[in-house]
Each structure stands twice: as structure tokens, then as C-alpha cells.
Scaffold this active site. Structure first.
Site, mmCIF file in Angstrom:
data_model
loop_
_atom_site.group_PDB
_atom_site.id
_atom_site.type_symbol
_atom_site.label_atom_id
_atom_site.label_comp_id
_atom_site.label_asym_id
_atom_site.label_seq_id
_atom_site.Cartn_x
_atom_site.Cartn_y
_atom_site.Cartn_z
ATOM 1 N N GLN A 1 0.839 -1.192 0.000
ATOM 2 C CA GLN A 1 0.000 0.000 0.000
ATOM 3 C C GLN A 1 0.877 1.246 0.000
ATOM 4 O OE1 GLN A 1 -2.561 0.110 3.443
ATOM 5 N NE2 GLN A 1 -0.989 -0.645 4.814
ATOM 6 N N ASP B 1 -14.255 -4.678 2.890
ATOM 7 C CA ASP B 1 -13.485 -4.327 4.086
ATOM 8 C C ASP B 1 -14.457 -3.824 5.140
ATOM 9 O OD1 ASP B 1 -11.805 -3.379 6.044
ATOM 10 O OD2 ASP B 1 -10.697 -2.007 4.752
ATOM 11 N N HIS C 1 -2.859 0.051 -3.775
ATOM 12 C CA HIS C 1 -3.772 0.531 -2.731
ATOM 13 C C HIS C 1 -4.252 1.947 -3.069
ATOM 14 C CE1 HIS C 1 -5.000 2.245 1.227
ATOM 15 N NE2 HIS C 1 -5.494 1.035 1.418
ATOM 16 N N ASP D 1 -8.026 0.845 -3.150
ATOM 17 C CA ASP D 1 -8.982 1.008 -2.050
ATOM 18 C C ASP D 1 -9.589 2.398 -2.166
ATOM 19 O OD1 ASP D 1 -10.413 1.058 0.299
ATOM 20 O OD2 ASP D 1 -8.800 0.217 1.521
ATOM 21 N N GLN E 1 -11.168 -8.854 2.588
ATOM 22 C CA GLN E 1 -10.005 -8.455 3.362
ATOM 23 C C GLN E 1 -10.225 -8.924 4.797
ATOM 24 O OE1 GLN E 1 -7.153 -5.306 5.484
ATOM 25 N NE2 GLN E 1 -8.675 -4.386 4.165
ATOM 26 N N GLU F 1 -11.428 -2.206 -3.756
ATOM 27 C CA GLU F 1 -11.798 -2.436 -2.363
ATOM 28 C C GLU F 1 -12.731 -1.346 -1.860
ATOM 29 O OE1 GLU F 1 -9.597 -3.256 1.954
ATOM 30 O OE2 GLU F 1 -8.447 -3.307 0.086
ATOM 31 N N LYS G 1 -9.179 -8.432 7.984
ATOM 32 C CA LYS G 1 -8.409 -7.361 8.640
ATOM 33 C C LYS G 1 -8.015 -7.848 10.021
ATOM 34 C CE LYS G 1 -8.667 -2.330 8.283
ATOM 35 N NZ LYS G 1 -8.287 -2.190 6.876
#
Length: 417
Positions: free
Chosen positions: A171, A304, A193, A235, A326, A270, A328
Site C-alpha cells: 500500500q 473491508d 492501494h 482502495d 479483506q 476495495e 483485517k
């Protein structure tokens, strides 16, 4: 018992905790800080340094194994636990968790986690506590059994020893262009990212974002080595829904448009939209997935926000409400649940991405590598931090060391057989 004492040490996460609500509301940046008043409870400013808390288990041979507790960058957003507060977490760990740790058989990972993470007054322990303590427990089991953490996970879930590396995703943070160049030169598997977390970065009708996507693809061709073909993963923090509305059809149309701008690349998007609740997210993401699949689009959506715990992941996977989850890690809690989440995704033919946060530490990143490799996740995040070099080194080197050990173990077993 194998644990004779518990140590706590305050520490730093690798980046910052950010108030997502304030940033979405238009807070402006001044250098590295954001201006304005915070909106999410617990935040004293929109951006605060990330704090962590290390827990050390002193084993009977005086070896100390560690795990790190922390929150994620956007704590308190999207159904997540509130902002990590070191003193509160330390007090709870000392009062509740430490006495339990002194009573468990630390050589048995799963049973230790089950005992230590029992509810307190009907409430689950903070997920940050589960995350850090489970790292220490898997390290304890690995030390006591003279194995790697990955082997402990494989034994716990009856998995074969892995032979394949897991693709690594980097990212960029806000230093997008420089960090994209770093990723391309290092031949990162999945990039970049992009941190598309504001209207300024997304642009009117997504034009700024589309230009960035095109630039990443062009730059990859310009400076990447021959045959380099990374997955492009962006993202957007819900900004497609914020900018063009929450109707699944135009969101899917936009995603197809993005994919069409980079026809030679696989594309992950994302958090295209935030529908306000887990159930609404599942229903609308499932519709978006269906539209994209029926069109044969190369665009894949990644969930996410609103998909935090193991139960959330189960709901999304069973509903086919995403192409890729994802996982997390600090939001899932125990790393045993991260392993379960990967296996659950695989069982439902949904992609499993072992993610986490830039706010993590070297220790939590290394533990995540062992979980990712043991369960053969589809990809894993290079973490902690936003600088690319450090995170890619920590995660990549840990994976290579692990695979070298496992390969030697395999050869030894074959020779014995």
C-alpha cells in the site's frame, strides 16, 4: 504450566489512527496532519499517532515470546472497535488475561486461546487483546514444540505443510507516485492501494481516480521488467457510492469502466461503497458481484468495511457478496480466527486476503505471514506502515525464511520415510 510470568510493554504502531468520519466530511490536510475537529468518539484530533501494547509470556526456560496489540487505522468506523487506548487495554490485560495465561498449557495453541479468550461478564474481550495475546500464544507453542508458527497452525487445522508462496500486496499511502515506482521496481505482486479516501483524490464522477488507475498501468509498462504483470488493487473507501450514489447498477457500471481503462490487468476495487450496515452491505455487494460476473468483467470487488469479525466474514462468503474478503487481522481478533476465516472463504470459493493495517508492528506482521502461508491465502498485506520498503522487507523476508525451513522439514521427512 509453561507460562510463569506475563510482561507488558507500551509501544508504537507503524503509522497513525485516523478519524475516517472527519476525513469523509472534508477535513483538509496541512502537511501530515488534518485540520478540524474530530467526529469519531475517542479521537482528540483527526490524526493521532498509533499506539500498541506488547505482551510477553515468560516461559519456564526463561524464554520470552511476544505479541503486539493495537487497533486499525480507521478505528471506530464501519462497525469496528473504538480507538485503542493503551492504559485501558493494559489494565484489562493485567486483571483478566494475565491470570488466565498462567493456568493454560501453552504448548496447545487452540485450547489456550479458547480458555484465555472466554467472555468477561458476557462480553468478548477487545479484539486488539485477542490479536496480540494469540500472537504470543502461537509463538509459545512454536517454541515449546520446536516448530514454526505456520506448523502450529497447520497442525491445529489439519492442513498439509505449504509449498507455495503467497502473493504480497503493498500500500502506497499518500506518497502515491513515488511508492508506486518502488513497488514496480521491487516487482510487487499486487499494487498500489492508493489511499483514495477523500473527494479530492476520487474526483468529480471519479475522474481523478480513473486518471490515477491509467497512470499506474502506464508506469508499470514503462519501468517494470519484461513480463511483469501485477494485479492492480485500489482502495476507494466507499467513494464510488459517495460520489455516484448507492444504486448497485451504476456502481457496477463504474467498476466495468475502470476495468476497461486497464484491459491488460486484473483489477481489484476495495470498498466501492458503504451501505451503512452489515446486512445492507451484504445485499448490495451481492448484487454488484452478480452484475459484474454476468458481464464477464475483470473487475473484482473486495469487502473491508462492515466485514470485521469471523461471523461477518462467514455471512459475506456464504452470500457470495464479494469476490475477495479483506481479513483485517486486528478486527478479526485471535489469529486462530484469521486462519478460520481463510479456510471459510476457500470453502465458499471466495478469495481470502489476509490484510490488517498500517498501524501494526513488525511482530504482528510476521505472525500474519505464518497464518497466510499455512492456510495458503490468496494474498497478504505488506505491513506495517505506509513506506513500502520496510513492510515489503518484513513480510517478504519472513515468508522466504519460513518456506526455506518448511522445505528442509519436508526433505527430512522424506528421507526418514
Amino acid at each position: 504450566m509453561q507460562i510463569k510470568d506475563v510482561l507488558l510493554a507500551p509501544g508504537s504502531g507503524a503509522f497513525c489512527y485516523d478519524d475516517q468520519a472527519a476525513i469523509r466530511a472534508g477535513a483538509s490536510q496541512d502537511g501530515f496532519i488534518y485540520l478540524g475537529k474530530p467526529l469519531t468518539p475517542g479521537f482528540t484530533s483527526i490524526r493521532v499517532p498509533a499506539f500498541s501494547l506488547s505482551i510477553g509470556l515468560v516461559l519456564t526456560d526463561d524464554t520470552v515470546v511476544w505479541g503486539d496489540m493495537m487497533g486499525v487505522q480507521y478505528s471506530g468506523a464501519g462497525g469496528r472497535d473504538p480507538l485503542f487506548e493503551t492504559n485501558q487495554i493494559s489494565d484489562l490485560t493485567s486483571r483478566v488475561v494475565a491470570p488466565r495465561l498462567l493456568e493454560v498449557d501453552a504448548s496447545v495453541f487452540g485450547a489456550s486461546c479458547a480458555r484465555v479468550f472466554e467472555h468477561v461478564e458476557g462480553q468478548r474481550l477487545p479484539l486488539a487483546v485477542e490479536y496480540g495475546v494469540s500472537q504470543a500464544l502461537v509463538r509459545a507453542a512454536a517454541h515449546l514444540q520446536r516448530k514454526t508458527m505456520a506448523e502450529i497452525i497447520c497442525a491445529e487445522f489439519d492442513l498439509p505443510l505449504p509449498t507455495c508462496r503467497v502473493p504480497i500486496y503493498c500500500q502506497s499511502g499518500d506518497a502515491r507516485e513515488i511508492n508506486v515506482d518502488k513497488m514496480i521496481l521491487k516487482a510487487v505482486d499486487v499494487l498500489p492501494h492508493g489511499l483514495i479516501n477523500s473527494r479530492q483524490k476520487f474526483g468529480v464522477n471519479g475522474q481523478t481516480f480513473l486518471q490515477f488507475v491509467k497512470w499506474v498501468a502506464t508506469r508499470t509498462r514503462e519501468i517494470g521488467h519484461a513480463g511483469y504483470q501485477p494485479v492492480l488493487h485500489f482502495d476507494v473507501y466507499g467513494w464510488i457510492g459517495q460520489e455516484i450514489g448507492l444504486d448497485p447498477q451504476p456502481i457496477a457500471d463504474f467498476l466495468c469502466r475502470v476495468a476497461d481503462t486497464v484491459p491488460d490487468f486484473a483489477l481489484n476495487i476495495e470498498s466501492p461503497a458503504d451501505f451503512g450496515s452489515t446486512q445492507a452491505q451484504i445485499e448490495n455487494y451481492a448484487e454488484i458481484v452478480s452484475i459484474l460476473d454476468n458481464r464477464g468483467s475483470r473487475a473484482r470487488i473486495v469487502v473491508d468495511e462492515r466485514c470485521n469479525t469471523l461471523e461477518d466474514i462467514r455471512l459475506f462468503a456464504e452470500a457470495k457478496a464479494t469476490h475477495l474478503v479483506q481479513i483485517k487481522t486486528p478486527d478479526v481478533g485471535s489469529i486462530a480466527d484469521t486462519a478460520r476465516a481463510v479456510l471459510l472463504c476457500k470453502a465458499n470459493k471466495v478469495g481470502a486476503y489476509v490484510g490488517g493495517s498500517c498501524t501494526e508492528t513488525d511482530l504482528s506482521a510476521q505472525a500474519s505471514v505464518h497464518i497466510s502461508v499455512a492456510t495458503q491465502a490468496d494474498m497478504m498485506l505488506a505491513k506495517p506502515g505506509m513506506g513500502v520498503d520496510e513492510a515489503f522487507s518484513i513480510v517478504g523476508n519472513e515468508q522466504n525464511r519460513l518456506l526455506a525451513i518448511l522445505n528442509r522439514r519436508r526433505i527430512q521427512n522424506e528421507n526418514v520415510g
